[in-house]
Design an enzyme around this catalytic site. Structure first.
Site, PDB file in Angstrom:
ATOM      1  N   LYS A 263       0.864  -1.121  -0.060  1.00  0.00           N
ATOM      2  CA  LYS A 263       0.055  -0.061   0.086  1.00  0.00           C
ATOM      3  C   LYS A 263       0.728   1.462   0.049  1.00  0.00           C
ATOM      4  O   LYS A 263       1.962   1.187   0.655  1.00  0.00           O
ATOM      5  CB  LYS A 263      -0.845   0.192   1.126  1.00  0.00           C
ATOM      6  N   ARG A 337     -10.227 -11.444   1.970  1.00  0.00           N
ATOM      7  CA  ARG A 337     -11.176 -12.590   1.471  1.00  0.00           C
ATOM      8  C   ARG A 337     -10.414 -13.957   1.642  1.00  0.00           C
ATOM      9  O   ARG A 337     -11.383 -14.995   1.802  1.00  0.00           O
ATOM     10  CB  ARG A 337     -11.705 -12.141   0.221  1.00  0.00           C
TER      11      ARG A 337
HETATM   12  N1  BES Z   1      -8.193  -3.654   4.552  1.00  0.00           N
HETATM   13  C1  BES Z   1      -8.457  -3.206   3.107  1.00  0.00           C
HETATM   14  C2  BES Z   1      -9.590  -2.511   2.949  1.00  0.00           C
HETATM   15  C3  BES Z   1      -9.713  -1.171   3.384  1.00  0.00           C
HETATM   16  C4  BES Z   1      -8.896  -0.217   2.631  1.00  0.00           C
HETATM   17  C5  BES Z   1     -10.406  -0.607   4.699  1.00  0.00           C
HETATM   18  C6  BES Z   1      -9.139   1.198   3.111  1.00  0.00           C
HETATM   19  C7  BES Z   1     -10.461   0.659   4.839  1.00  0.00           C
HETATM   20  C8  BES Z   1      -9.637   1.631   4.140  1.00  0.00           C
HETATM   21  C9  BES Z   1      -8.128  -4.470   2.392  1.00  0.00           C
HETATM   22  O1  BES Z   1      -7.431  -5.464   2.692  1.00  0.00           O
HETATM   23  C10 BES Z   1      -7.764  -4.250   1.025  1.00  0.00           C
HETATM   24  O2  BES Z   1      -6.584  -3.667   0.792  1.00  0.00           O
HETATM   25  N2  BES Z   1      -8.813  -4.322  -0.024  1.00  0.00           N
HETATM   26  C11 BES Z   1      -8.286  -3.647  -1.096  1.00  0.00           C
HETATM   27  C12 BES Z   1      -8.719  -4.750  -2.426  1.00  0.00           C
HETATM   28  C13 BES Z   1      -8.239  -4.491  -3.816  1.00  0.00           C
HETATM   29  C14 BES Z   1      -6.959  -5.082  -3.848  1.00  0.00           C
HETATM   30  C15 BES Z   1      -9.122  -5.337  -4.389  1.00  0.00           C
HETATM   31  C16 BES Z   1      -8.754  -2.461  -1.495  1.00  0.00           C
HETATM   32  O3  BES Z   1     -10.124  -2.173  -1.255  1.00  0.00           O
HETATM   33  O4  BES Z   1      -8.161  -1.540  -2.050  1.00  0.00           O
HETATM   34 MN    MN Z   2      -5.499  -5.451   2.089  1.00  0.00          MN
END
Ligand code: BES
Ligand code: MN
Ligand code: ZN
Length: 503
Positions: A263, A337
């Site tokens: 990230k 997931r």
């Molecule tokens: N924990 C995150 C989701 C999240 C991101 C919650 C920002 C709150 C704020 C999750 O694990 C994630 O990174 N999801 C990705 C999925 C994507 C790679 C398909 C997302 O939401 O960007």
């Molecule tokens: Mn994630």
């Protein structure tokens, strides 16, 4: 904090010694002949006070009133919602460091839900996180007396409000802890501590047992971290052994760096909140331990860190989930997931009446619903409507989202049964479609709490949501009786594995 319930009219409230007396003044307020009533009536007449929820007037050493300070607080229509809103507006007075003992008095009859809402609101505004900031303005409010015209009428609601607060604060505590103070092992210890409460048991599995269960998707996420994974299994036995339980599954990513699909740096600290689903399960059990409803509940928490490392799972790697289905991990940041799918497969062994997973799953859900409502996905109408109704009653709102099969198209993979991501479009829905591939015909719902579980910015911190919704749902199910799954082989269970074997 200590809450007490007392029968108090405004005449009696004037004799209550405390740092702050809050008097709720609802629409159509009927003043008595006492000092507080006269003050309120005068202020209303002059227009210095209104009954609109949250409007308030502060008095100091008012004549014939024992409390040092008084807040006359408009309570709107007196509903649970208005009561909560009113107390939020008076938050500054409740939070003041010199406020240690508060009396909160209803100026009229308490409407259903208003007492519980008041307890929650007082707890909410006065909550202070102290675990890694012990000296800084610790919670000053230690005692709150709720005064109502007839205490016996609202005793049950009051008690459940207090129990719910214990659950919400437990969830907030674990949500707020930095990731180095809330590792998978520490979260497991927190779960074990709940087994001290009546009817609660806790079992914790480590890498060896999880390996034997062949939870390949969960293990793939944990690979990049030095912290060993934990799979937590909580049980609350409130009903006969043969009664099918409700299974709650909480995403327990104690820190989400994104893994190799790392990230960006800004706000990455907030990914310590990526175990708020798990924290909500802990909070629910904390509340169940107090409330003791007649229902069986299982809580499952796959807990690990998502880290980049030489051994970490890589984009394109294919893993075999516990269900036997293979997954191409196209993006290691879609890890929630992956840990949930194995927990959902594991859930089937309880032949559950319903499975509800709770997860900070997608940024897309934050875009869709913001911080007001959690995303609700369900393959079962009765379950969806029960959760939605519970959310409304608890003022812990959610919003039903679609699950059309067409949304699963993007999950197709040339190298595995599915990929772990689809395109950007409809990201919270495609995530839910991924999870659905692991629930077979169990009645299942998924709550995406990415937008609601914590707040960013100056008010950064965990909200404790959706503990209110879940406890409301479970207590409601205990009252009406959980709908039991159809007997014998038709029960949810191994459907996924069988479908796979036949495929
Ligand atoms: N924990 C995150 C989701 C999240 C991101 C919650 C920002 C709150 C704020 C999750 O694990 C994630 O990174 N999801 C990705 C999925 C994507 C790679 C398909 C997302 O939401 O960007
Ligand atoms: Mn994630
Ligand atoms: Zn995550």
């Amino acid at each position: 904090m200590n809450f007490d319930l007392k029968t108090l009219d405004l005449t009696a409230a004037a004799f209550e010694k405390c740092d702050l007396l809050v008097v709720l003044i609802p629409e159509g307020f009927k003043p008595g002949r006492d000092a507080l009533s006269s003050l309120a009536a005068l202020a209303l007449k002059s227009g210095d006070l209104s009954t609109k929820a949250g409007k308030h007037l502060q008095l100091y050493q008012a004549p014939a009133v024992a409390a040092r300070r008084v807040v006359l607080l408009g309570q709107g229509d007196g509903s649970a919602r208005a009561t909560r809103q009113a107390l939020q507006s008076a938050g500054a007075a409740l939070k003041a460091p010199q406020t240690k003992r508060v009396v909160l008095c209803f100026g009229g009859k308490a409407q259903p839900g208003a007492v519980s809402a008041a307890v929650q609101a007082v707890a909410d505004v006065s909550y202070v996180y102290t675990t890694t900031k012990p000296k800084a303005d610790a919670r000053s409010l230690t005692r709150c007396v709720l005064g109502v015209p007839q205490a016996t009428d609202v005793r049950e609601e009051f008690d459940s409000g207090v129990a719910l607060v214990a659950g919400i604060e437990f969830a907030r505590e674990w949500g707020n802890r930095p990731a180095n103070h809330s590792t998978p092992s520490l979260v497991a210890d927190a779960a074990k501590s709940l087994a001290k409460l009546p009817r609660i048991q806790c079992k914790v599995m480590g890498p060896a047992e999880v390996g034997r269960l062949k939870m390949g998707a969960f293990m793939a996420v944990a690979r990049g971290s030095e912290e060993p994974l934990r799979f937590i299994e909580l049980r609350y036995n409130g009903a006969a052994k043969d009664k099918a339980p409700v299974v709650l599954v909480g995403k327990g990513i104690t820190f989400d760096t994104g893994g190799i699909s790392i990230k960006p740096a800004p706000e990455m600290d907030e990914m310590k909140f990526d175990m708020c689903g798990a924290a909500s399960v802990l909070g629910v059990f904390r509340a169940l331990g107090e409330l003791q409803p007649s229902i069986n509940v299982v809580g499952l928490i796959p807990a690990c860190e998502n880290m980049p490392d030489g051994r970490a799972v890589k984009p394109g790697d294919v893993v075999t989930s516990m269900s036997g289905q293979t997954i191409e991990i196209l993006n290691t940041d879609a890890e929630g997931r992956l840990v949930l799918c194995d927990a959902l497969t594991y859930a089937a062994r309880f032949k559950p009446a319903a499975v509800v997973d709770i997860a900070t799953l997608t940024g897309a859900c934050v875009i869709a619903l913001g911080g007001v409502r959690s995303g609700l996905f369900a393959n079962n109408e009765a379950l969806a409507s029960a959760l939605q109704t519970a959310g409304d009653a608890a003022q812990d709102l959610c919003w039903r989202m679609p699950l059309d099969d067409d949304y699963a198209d993007g999950l197709k993979s040339n190298f595995a049964d599915m990929g772990n991501v689809a395109g950007r479009a409809g990201g919270s829905i495609t995530a839910a479609k991924f999870l659905q591939k692991f629930v077979g015909d169990m009645p299942w719902a998924h709550l995406d709490i990415a937008g609601t579980a914590w707040k960013g910015g100056a008010a950064k911190g965990s909200t404790g949501r959706p503990v209110g919704l879940l406890v409301q749902y479970l207590v409601g199910q205990a009252k009406v009786g959980v709908p039991q799954p159809a007997g014998g082989k038709k029960a949810a269970g191994p459907r996924v594995a069988r479908a796979r074997a036949g495929a």
